[in-house]
Design an enzyme around this catalytic site. Structure first.
Site, PDB file in Angstrom:
ATOM      1  N   ASP A  99      35.843  41.235  54.385  1.00  0.00           N
ATOM      2  CA  ASP A  99      35.629  41.472  55.813  1.00  0.00           C
ATOM      3  C   ASP A  99      36.910  41.143  56.575  1.00  0.00           C
ATOM      4  O   ASP A  99      37.494  40.073  56.397  1.00  0.00           O
ATOM      5  CB  ASP A  99      34.503  40.573  56.336  1.00  0.00           C
ATOM      6  CG  ASP A  99      34.246  40.819  57.821  1.00  0.00           C
ATOM      7  OD1 ASP A  99      33.625  41.852  58.148  1.00  0.00           O
ATOM      8  OD2 ASP A  99      34.697  40.002  58.649  1.00  0.00           O
ATOM      9  N   TYR A 137      42.312  40.090  63.947  1.00  0.00           N
ATOM     10  CA  TYR A 137      42.669  38.894  63.170  1.00  0.00           C
ATOM     11  C   TYR A 137      44.187  38.900  62.937  1.00  0.00           C
ATOM     12  O   TYR A 137      44.698  39.597  62.063  1.00  0.00           O
ATOM     13  CB  TYR A 137      41.926  38.847  61.831  1.00  0.00           C
ATOM     14  CG  TYR A 137      40.409  38.761  61.965  1.00  0.00           C
ATOM     15  CD1 TYR A 137      39.803  38.385  63.161  1.00  0.00           C
ATOM     16  CD2 TYR A 137      39.573  39.035  60.892  1.00  0.00           C
ATOM     17  CE1 TYR A 137      38.420  38.304  63.285  1.00  0.00           C
ATOM     18  CE2 TYR A 137      38.191  38.952  61.006  1.00  0.00           C
ATOM     19  CZ  TYR A 137      37.628  38.599  62.212  1.00  0.00           C
ATOM     20  OH  TYR A 137      36.254  38.521  62.321  1.00  0.00           O
ATOM     21  N   CYS A 146      30.468  27.294  58.831  1.00  0.00           N
ATOM     22  CA  CYS A 146      30.650  26.691  60.160  1.00  0.00           C
ATOM     23  C   CYS A 146      32.094  26.223  60.370  1.00  0.00           C
ATOM     24  O   CYS A 146      32.358  25.073  60.720  1.00  0.00           O
ATOM     25  CB  CYS A 146      29.648  25.564  60.396  1.00  0.00           C
ATOM     26  SG  CYS A 146      29.418  25.245  62.162  1.00  0.00           S
ATOM     27  N   ALA A 164      37.791  31.680  53.158  1.00  0.00           N
ATOM     28  CA  ALA A 164      38.795  30.928  52.390  1.00  0.00           C
ATOM     29  C   ALA A 164      40.197  31.455  52.668  1.00  0.00           C
ATOM     30  O   ALA A 164      40.385  32.656  52.871  1.00  0.00           O
ATOM     31  CB  ALA A 164      38.487  31.044  50.896  1.00  0.00           C
ATOM     32  N   ARG A 165      41.195  30.564  52.675  1.00  0.00           N
ATOM     33  CA  ARG A 165      42.581  31.056  52.761  1.00  0.00           C
ATOM     34  C   ARG A 165      43.497  30.414  51.726  1.00  0.00           C
ATOM     35  O   ARG A 165      44.707  30.585  51.760  1.00  0.00           O
ATOM     36  CB  ARG A 165      43.125  30.885  54.168  1.00  0.00           C
ATOM     37  CG  ARG A 165      43.127  29.478  54.688  1.00  0.00           C
ATOM     38  CD  ARG A 165      43.924  29.470  55.956  1.00  0.00           C
ATOM     39  NE  ARG A 165      43.543  28.419  56.848  1.00  0.00           N
ATOM     40  CZ  ARG A 165      44.076  28.273  58.037  1.00  0.00           C
ATOM     41  NH1 ARG A 165      44.995  29.123  58.453  1.00  0.00           N
ATOM     42  NH2 ARG A 165      43.717  27.278  58.808  1.00  0.00           N
TER      43      ARG A 165
HETATM   44  P1  NAP Z   1      33.984  29.852  57.816  1.00  0.00           P
HETATM   45  O1  NAP Z   1      34.004  30.754  56.659  1.00  0.00           O
HETATM   46  O2  NAP Z   1      32.725  29.175  58.148  1.00  0.00           O
HETATM   47  O3  NAP Z   1      35.114  28.760  57.692  1.00  0.00           O
HETATM   48  C1  NAP Z   1      36.448  29.096  57.427  1.00  0.00           C
HETATM   49  C2  NAP Z   1      37.268  27.856  57.177  1.00  0.00           C
HETATM   50  O4  NAP Z   1      36.595  27.056  56.216  1.00  0.00           O
HETATM   51  C3  NAP Z   1      38.609  28.139  56.539  1.00  0.00           C
HETATM   52  O5  NAP Z   1      39.579  28.420  57.490  1.00  0.00           O
HETATM   53  C4  NAP Z   1      38.901  26.881  55.762  1.00  0.00           C
HETATM   54  O6  NAP Z   1      39.528  25.930  56.603  1.00  0.00           O
HETATM   55  C5  NAP Z   1      37.535  26.328  55.486  1.00  0.00           C
HETATM   56  N1  NAP Z   1      37.162  26.414  54.087  1.00  0.00           N
HETATM   57  C6  NAP Z   1      36.712  27.481  53.382  1.00  0.00           C
HETATM   58  N2  NAP Z   1      36.431  27.120  52.131  1.00  0.00           N
HETATM   59  C7  NAP Z   1      36.714  25.803  52.033  1.00  0.00           C
HETATM   60  C8  NAP Z   1      36.624  24.838  50.991  1.00  0.00           C
HETATM   61  N3  NAP Z   1      36.170  25.159  49.787  1.00  0.00           N
HETATM   62  N4  NAP Z   1      36.985  23.572  51.269  1.00  0.00           N
HETATM   63  C9  NAP Z   1      37.420  23.238  52.488  1.00  0.00           C
HETATM   64  N5  NAP Z   1      37.542  24.089  53.516  1.00  0.00           N
HETATM   65  C10 NAP Z   1      37.194  25.355  53.278  1.00  0.00           C
HETATM   66  O7  NAP Z   1      34.410  30.553  59.172  1.00  0.00           O
HETATM   67  P2  NAP Z   1      35.053  31.907  59.570  1.00  0.00           P
HETATM   68  O8  NAP Z   1      36.306  32.190  58.808  1.00  0.00           O
HETATM   69  O9  NAP Z   1      35.085  31.892  61.036  1.00  0.00           O
HETATM   70  O10 NAP Z   1      33.929  32.956  59.154  1.00  0.00           O
HETATM   71  C11 NAP Z   1      33.981  33.680  57.931  1.00  0.00           C
HETATM   72  C12 NAP Z   1      34.390  35.106  58.192  1.00  0.00           C
HETATM   73  O11 NAP Z   1      33.433  35.746  59.058  1.00  0.00           O
HETATM   74  C13 NAP Z   1      35.713  35.294  58.939  1.00  0.00           C
HETATM   75  O12 NAP Z   1      36.824  35.082  58.102  1.00  0.00           O
HETATM   76  C14 NAP Z   1      35.558  36.695  59.436  1.00  0.00           C
HETATM   77  O13 NAP Z   1      35.806  37.622  58.398  1.00  0.00           O
HETATM   78  C15 NAP Z   1      34.091  36.711  59.845  1.00  0.00           C
HETATM   79  N6  NAP Z   1      33.869  36.390  61.283  1.00  0.00           N
HETATM   80  C16 NAP Z   1      33.390  37.389  62.091  1.00  0.00           C
HETATM   81  C17 NAP Z   1      33.188  37.156  63.438  1.00  0.00           C
HETATM   82  C18 NAP Z   1      32.642  38.266  64.300  1.00  0.00           C
HETATM   83  O14 NAP Z   1      32.673  38.160  65.527  1.00  0.00           O
HETATM   84  N7  NAP Z   1      32.159  39.333  63.711  1.00  0.00           N
HETATM   85  C19 NAP Z   1      33.452  35.892  63.993  1.00  0.00           C
HETATM   86  C20 NAP Z   1      33.905  34.887  63.144  1.00  0.00           C
HETATM   87  C21 NAP Z   1      34.098  35.144  61.792  1.00  0.00           C
HETATM   88  P3  NAP Z   1      41.077  25.555  56.447  1.00  0.00           P
HETATM   89  O15 NAP Z   1      41.781  26.726  56.984  1.00  0.00           O
HETATM   90  O16 NAP Z   1      41.184  24.333  57.273  1.00  0.00           O
HETATM   91  O17 NAP Z   1      41.318  25.346  54.994  1.00  0.00           O
END
Ligand code: NAP
Length: 333
Positions: A52, A57, A207, A281-282
């Site tokens: 996604d 972004y 989250c 994840a990054r």
């Molecule tokens: P998320 O997946 O809840 O959290 C992302 C953050 O979690 C990463 O930046 C990373 O932080 C941390 N993380 C991931 N795996 C980890 C692990 N194993 N251990 C420790 N930290 C970990 O939040 P999100 O990126 O906001 O949401 C996921 C995806 O949903 C996005 O990437 C995007 O594609 C989509 N999204 C869509 C919308 C929309 O409006 N449609 C809005 C938000 C998100 P660090 O960088 O600190 O390592």
């Protein structure tokens, strides 16, 4: 990996998807292209075939990284790219624009950045009230008929807005925020999509890292990282959420020999209607926990115990509303 078909299509997608907002860098304190490509390759190695992304972004950066990562690997036909449309940016400030002209321009920009000639799932990123929803929907349907996109999605739409959209267009996927701590969609969006058999991608399933179990009271975020202003990461709420995470981790360990990250992802995947959880994840190692999410289920008693923990620890719950780009009701002159 677990897979499922997006209803109304022949796309068999992984139930965990690689999210790429953080990979874009903007609002996440910057990015590292090689590390991001390694992360996407690690996701593919784990059987994740759904990625996604969105033009906004990193203002094109995430899509470019996704395009490079897939090109380096080859096998474009084995990966499902979900990107978005309907936000624009000027000097770093973002606004909504889901007009037909904007969509027509954006689709070609996305195809170029993604190094492909079709998009698997094309999603309207946010509803734009300055444009009749039917106009946006008709344009999406036209792209689908022209074969530029294989499935049509919306994100952050209410049921009423989805009704309007579906009065003139097909709709395959819906992308709302959803995780253990952010459950607003249970009131309206989830019942709606279940009844209509729409396929849901849950975003923010960890989250913003809070549910990974790695956050500490003194964790600091740098640069433009949105967690510096995310209300969940501010006192006194932050302490409450960290307490909840600790208790959820204890529960996961005691009942399943798992950790909170695995419990949180499984909880999302076990909700009827959710076909995939987006995992932002990054770094490759951030995907190590993927295997522990698969092939088990939460029982009803554990789901009730989770609800009880949330009720007892979080006195001031708050949703993800702070992330919404400003609304517009009329087209700017
Ligand atoms: P998320 O997946 O809840 O959290 C992302 C953050 O979690 C990463 O930046 C990373 O932080 C941390 N993380 C991931 N795996 C980890 C692990 N194993 N251990 C420790 N930290 C970990 O939040 P999100 O990126 O906001 O949401 C996921 C995806 O949903 C996005 O990437 C995007 O594609 C989509 N999204 C869509 C919308 C929309 O409006 N449609 C809005 C938000 C998100 P660090 O960088 O600190 O390592």
């Amino acid at each position: 990996m677990e897979y499922t078909v997006i209803a109304g299509t022949d796309m068999n997608v992984s139930r965990i998807a690689q999210g790429t907002w953080a990979i874009g860098g903007w609002m996440w304190g910057g990015t590292d292209e090689r590390e991001s490509i390694r992360t996407i390759h690690a996701a593919l190695d784990k059987g994740i075939n759904l990625i996604d992304t969105a033009p906004v972004y990193g203002f094109g950066v995430a899509e470019e990284i996704v395009g490079k990562a897939i090109e380096e690997r080859g096998h474009r036909d084995k990966v499902f790219i979900a990107t978005k449309v309907g936000l624009e940016w000027h000097n770093g400030s973002v606004s909504r624009n889901a007009s037909p002209d904007r969509i027509r321009n954006e689709v070609h920009d996305s195809l170029r950045r993604l190094r492909t000639d079709y998009i698997d799932i094309y999603q309207v990123h946010w509803p734009d009230l300055a444009v009749p929803i039917e106009e946006t929907a008709r344009t999406m349907q036209a792209l689908w008929q022209e074969g530029l996109i294989r499935a049509i999605g919306v994100s952050n739409y209410t049921p009423e807005q989805m009704n309007q959209f579906m009065s003139v267009s097909k709709l395959h996927t819906v992308q709302p925020p959803y995780n253990l701590f952010e459950r607003q969609i249970e009131r309206d969006v989830l019942p709606y999509v279940r009844e209509r058999h729409l396929s849901v991608f849950a975003y923010g399933s960890l989250c913003r890292g809070l549910l990974t179990g790695t956050m500490r009271p003194d964790t600091k975020f740098t640069g433009d990282d949105l967690r510096q202003s995310d209300p969940k990461f501010q006192p006194p709420r932050y302490t409450q959420y960290l307490n909840a995470v600790q208790k959820l981790d204890d529960l996961a360990q005691k009942r399943y020999g798992k950790h909170v990250i695995e419990l949180a992802e499984r909880w999302v995947l076990d909700q009827p209607g959710i076909i995939a959880a987006l995992w932002g994840a990054r770094h490759p190692a951030e995907l190590d926990a993927v295997a522990g999410v698969l092939d088990w289920h939460l029982d009803a008693d554990t789901r009730a115990a989770i609800d009880q923990i949330l009720q007892q620890t979080i006195a001031n719950p708050i949703g993800p509303e702070f992330m919404a780009p400003p609304e517009r009701h009329t087209v700017a002159a």
